[in-house]
Enzyme design. Sequence first.
Site, PDB file in Angstrom:
ATOM      1  N   LYS A  54      -6.662  32.425   8.230  1.00 20.91           N
ATOM      2  CA  LYS A  54      -5.652  31.612   7.533  1.00 20.91           C
ATOM      3  C   LYS A  54      -5.023  30.618   8.496  1.00 20.91           C
ATOM      4  O   LYS A  54      -4.810  29.453   8.162  1.00 20.91           O
ATOM      5  CB  LYS A  54      -4.553  32.507   6.926  1.00 20.91           C
ATOM      6  CG  LYS A  54      -4.986  33.220   5.658  1.00 20.91           C
ATOM      7  CD  LYS A  54      -3.931  34.183   5.118  1.00 20.91           C
ATOM      8  CE  LYS A  54      -4.500  34.983   3.956  1.00 20.91           C
ATOM      9  NZ  LYS A  54      -3.607  36.060   3.479  1.00 20.91           N
ATOM     10  N   GLN A  98       1.330  39.542   4.702  1.00 16.77           N
ATOM     11  CA  GLN A  98      -0.051  40.020   4.587  1.00 16.77           C
ATOM     12  C   GLN A  98      -0.032  41.501   4.185  1.00 16.77           C
ATOM     13  O   GLN A  98       0.675  42.309   4.776  1.00 16.77           O
ATOM     14  CB  GLN A  98      -0.792  39.825   5.921  1.00 16.77           C
ATOM     15  CG  GLN A  98      -2.255  40.179   5.888  1.00 16.77           C
ATOM     16  CD  GLN A  98      -3.090  39.291   4.959  1.00 16.77           C
ATOM     17  OE1 GLN A  98      -2.797  38.119   4.755  1.00 16.77           O
ATOM     18  NE2 GLN A  98      -4.142  39.859   4.394  1.00 16.77           N
ATOM     19  N   ASP A 121       1.783  33.065  -2.268  1.00 17.84           N
ATOM     20  CA  ASP A 121       0.838  34.093  -2.730  1.00 17.84           C
ATOM     21  C   ASP A 121       0.934  34.269  -4.250  1.00 17.84           C
ATOM     22  O   ASP A 121       0.055  34.888  -4.855  1.00 17.84           O
ATOM     23  CB  ASP A 121       1.172  35.443  -2.086  1.00 17.84           C
ATOM     24  CG  ASP A 121       0.174  35.865  -1.021  1.00 17.84           C
ATOM     25  OD1 ASP A 121      -0.982  35.406  -1.077  1.00 17.84           O
ATOM     26  OD2 ASP A 121       0.559  36.666  -0.154  1.00 17.84           O
TER      27      ASP A 121
HETATM   28  N1  GUN Z   1      -4.336  41.249   1.311  1.00 17.18           N
HETATM   29  C1  GUN Z   1      -5.509  41.081   0.653  1.00 17.18           C
HETATM   30  N2  GUN Z   1      -5.494  39.946  -0.077  1.00 17.18           N
HETATM   31  C2  GUN Z   1      -4.289  39.371   0.126  1.00 17.18           C
HETATM   32  C3  GUN Z   1      -3.689  38.166  -0.349  1.00 17.18           C
HETATM   33  O1  GUN Z   1      -4.257  37.385  -1.122  1.00 17.18           O
HETATM   34  N3  GUN Z   1      -2.434  37.935   0.118  1.00 17.18           N
HETATM   35  C4  GUN Z   1      -1.783  38.786   0.955  1.00 17.18           C
HETATM   36  N4  GUN Z   1      -0.555  38.476   1.315  1.00 17.18           N
HETATM   37  N5  GUN Z   1      -2.306  39.903   1.405  1.00 17.18           N
HETATM   38  C5  GUN Z   1      -3.567  40.196   0.991  1.00 17.18           C
END
Ligand code: GUN
Length: 282
Positions: A54, A98, A121
Amino acid sequence: MAAKILDGKAIALELRESIAEEIKSQVAKGNKAPGLAVILVGEDPASQVYVRNKKIACEKAGFVDVSMELPASTTQEELLARIDELNARDDVHGIIVQLPVPKHIDPEELIERIDPKKDVDGFHPYNMGRLATRMPVLAPCTPHGVMTMLAKTGIPLRGLNAVVVGASNIVGVPMTLELLNERATVTVCHSATKDLAKKVSEADIVVVGVGIPEMVKGDWIKDGAIVIDVGINRLEDGRLVGDVEYEVAKEKASWITPVPGGVGPMTIATLLQNTLQAAYEL
Ligand code: GUN
């Protein structure tokens, strides 16, 4: 039928390039570049990889990366205080925590503390509620990225039978809402569902996000169906496989996403798209 490949990597690259162009033109007009804060708590190895990817995508597109990596011992109160600080900063336009977080942390309380306008998100109950009432603002990245990929097939979704396997807050539930908003007829399956094979065999579109290697068998897939595999699982021999038995499914499907290189890259590109939207209220 041998399936056409839905090349998420290529579609994501195209999207990221158009986002980078938009940022350049906003910055040329005197606006700030969007700031994205990814909060990682602890040392989950898969999460570390996702967060690194990311950050790379973020910087390449011209975003300002204000991520923080915090020890697993961080308390709920400390995290809430960090979120309050980020909510108040006008150089931060997107905030995500996350997942998963360590066991002593309550993720729901953290998500609800994020300013819904910075919830890139799309997990805050406000944003989930907007999606559920057909007034989406910031929609969860993985399902929204899947919709971008489905649009590339050129196939109208209206009236198609869609089966979503997995009912998580991150994938299954918002995926169901996205498909419903496009007027598909959606069946949601989960661990208590009876006769999953039969349900899947009736689907024109199957979206699977369960985290179990090759759980959906290739011979369950209806001829000509569109298969979207959200799973990414590492086997003991080191191979990466999805939640769908790809080699068999690709002989039956009309379109299929590969693993890796399918849905994964779209999640990150959609996160950048949401952050762009949050920064400039596009
Ligand atoms: N863990 C797995 N997929 C995601 C996501 O799309 N966002 C976040 N914040 N954590 C994750």
